[in-house]
Design a protein around this motif. Structure first.
Motif, PDB file in Angstrom:
ATOM      1  N   UNK A  58       0.838  -1.204   0.000  1.00 43.80           N
ATOM      2  CA  UNK A  58       0.000   0.000   0.000  1.00 43.80           C
ATOM      3  C   UNK A  58       0.870   1.250   0.000  1.00 43.80           C
ATOM      4  N   UNK A  59       1.886   1.278   0.847  1.00 48.10           N
ATOM      5  CA  UNK A  59       2.758   2.452   0.880  1.00 48.10           C
ATOM      6  C   UNK A  59       3.590   2.550  -0.395  1.00 48.10           C
ATOM      7  N   UNK A  60       3.925   1.416  -1.012  1.00 45.03           N
ATOM      8  CA  UNK A  60       4.664   1.458  -2.281  1.00 45.03           C
ATOM      9  C   UNK A  60       3.820   2.098  -3.381  1.00 45.03           C
ATOM     10  N   UNK A  61       2.557   1.734  -3.434  1.00 44.38           N
ATOM     11  CA  UNK A  61       1.655   2.321  -4.439  1.00 44.38           C
ATOM     12  C   UNK A  61       1.444   3.807  -4.152  1.00 44.38           C
ATOM     13  N   UNK A 116       2.548   7.043  -6.421  1.00 43.68           N
ATOM     14  CA  UNK A 116       1.586   8.082  -6.818  1.00 43.68           C
ATOM     15  C   UNK A 116       2.114   9.473  -6.474  1.00 43.68           C
ATOM     16  N   UNK A 117       2.677   9.615  -5.270  1.00 43.71           N
ATOM     17  CA  UNK A 117       3.220  10.911  -4.874  1.00 43.71           C
ATOM     18  C   UNK A 117       4.476  11.260  -5.662  1.00 43.71           C
ATOM     19  N   UNK A 176       0.223  11.097   5.747  1.00 41.59           N
ATOM     20  CA  UNK A 176      -0.362   9.738   5.727  1.00 41.59           C
ATOM     21  C   UNK A 176       0.576   8.704   5.104  1.00 41.59           C
ATOM     22  N   UNK A 177       1.267   9.080   4.020  1.00 43.10           N
ATOM     23  CA  UNK A 177       2.219   8.154   3.409  1.00 43.10           C
ATOM     24  C   UNK A 177       3.320   7.799   4.398  1.00 43.10           C
ATOM     25  N   UNK A 225       3.202   7.833   7.638  1.00 38.42           N
ATOM     26  CA  UNK A 225       2.648   6.990   8.694  1.00 38.42           C
ATOM     27  C   UNK A 225       2.466   5.548   8.260  1.00 38.42           C
ATOM     28  N   UNK A 226       1.891   5.343   7.082  1.00 39.86           N
ATOM     29  CA  UNK A 226       1.673   3.980   6.571  1.00 39.86           C
ATOM     30  C   UNK A 226       3.012   3.299   6.324  1.00 39.86           C
ATOM     31  N   UNK A 227       3.963   4.036   5.786  1.00 37.56           N
ATOM     32  CA  UNK A 227       5.283   3.460   5.521  1.00 37.56           C
ATOM     33  C   UNK A 227       5.974   3.056   6.816  1.00 37.56           C
ATOM     34  N   UNK A 228       5.939   3.916   7.816  1.00 37.00           N
ATOM     35  CA  UNK A 228       6.567   3.588   9.100  1.00 37.00           C
ATOM     36  C   UNK A 228       5.901   2.385   9.765  1.00 37.00           C
ATOM     37  N   UNK A 229       4.590   2.303   9.686  1.00 41.77           N
ATOM     38  CA  UNK A 229       3.903   1.139  10.254  1.00 41.77           C
ATOM     39  C   UNK A 229       4.273  -0.134   9.490  1.00 41.77           C
ATOM     40  N   UNK A 230       4.346  -0.039   8.166  1.00 38.11           N
ATOM     41  CA  UNK A 230       4.710  -1.205   7.359  1.00 38.11           C
ATOM     42  C   UNK A 230       6.122  -1.671   7.642  1.00 38.11           C
ATOM     43  N   UNK A 231       7.055  -0.727   7.645  1.00 44.53           N
ATOM     44  CA  UNK A 231       8.457  -1.077   7.920  1.00 44.53           C
ATOM     45  C   UNK A 231       8.591  -1.589   9.357  1.00 44.53           C
TER      46      UNK A 231
END
Length: 172
Positions: free
Chosen positions: A29-32, A36-37, A50-51, A53-59
């Motif tokens: 999700x963060x890769x997509x 996009x950004x 938001x990007x 936050x999602x990236x930090x949670x994923x990593x």
């Protein structure tokens, strides 16, 4: 790793498959979103936090899933399943991919912010160099490549784990 003493179960369920879902959802999700950004710079200002936050949670979910997987693997050691061993080996390779992607996302957001400032300054003064705008383009390419590599590695690991669990199930 000494992140937690016992991540084997959560509410009586194996923790590893539960934690893995955070990895397999949040990293792609963060890769997509990062792609996009990277492609649409005007979205950076609105969706940067938001990007991030999602990236930090994923990593951050990667080492938790790895620790839980190592603990589950230790409990299942008596099975001596080569498919589980292969999954564990692949799983140990994800953290460098995820960290590299996380660093690339942070670089994209920083370079993008500086490029936006440079672009605004260039509107008033055409002599402003395009340094950060060029750097932002290079970083955008890097973040797309890192996101793709991280997603591919995540899928490979997930497939090997699914194969290890489901191989032979339903056959007679």
């Amino acid at each position: 790793m000494a992140l937690a003493d016992d991540l084997v179960t959560i509410f009586g369920l194996p923790a590893h498959p539960l934690l893995v879902h955070a990895v397999v959802v949040l990293l792609p999700l963060s890769a997509v979103a990062a792609a996009a950004l990277a492609v649409v710079p005007r979205w950076r200002q609105r969706y940067a936090w938001p990007l991030l936050g999602v990236t930090l949670m994923g990593v951050g979910s990667v080492p938790l899933a790895q620790v839980a997987g190592d603990q589950l693997n230790a409990k299942l050691a008596s099975l001596e399943n080569p498919l589980i061993q292969r999954h564990a080996e692949l799983g140990n390779d994800l953290l460098p991919f995820a960290l590299g992607f996380g660093v690339a996302v942070v670089a994209l957001l920083v370079a993008g912010r500086l490029a936006d400032r440079e672009r605004a300054a260039a509107a008033d003064d055409t002599a402003v160099p395009k340094t950060w705008r060029r750097i932002a383009v290079v970083v955008a390419v890097l973040v797309i490549a890192a996101g793709a590599a991280t997603t591919v590695q995540t899928v490979r690991i997930g497939h090997s784990g699914s194969t290890a669990v489901w191989d032979g199930v339903g056959t007679t």
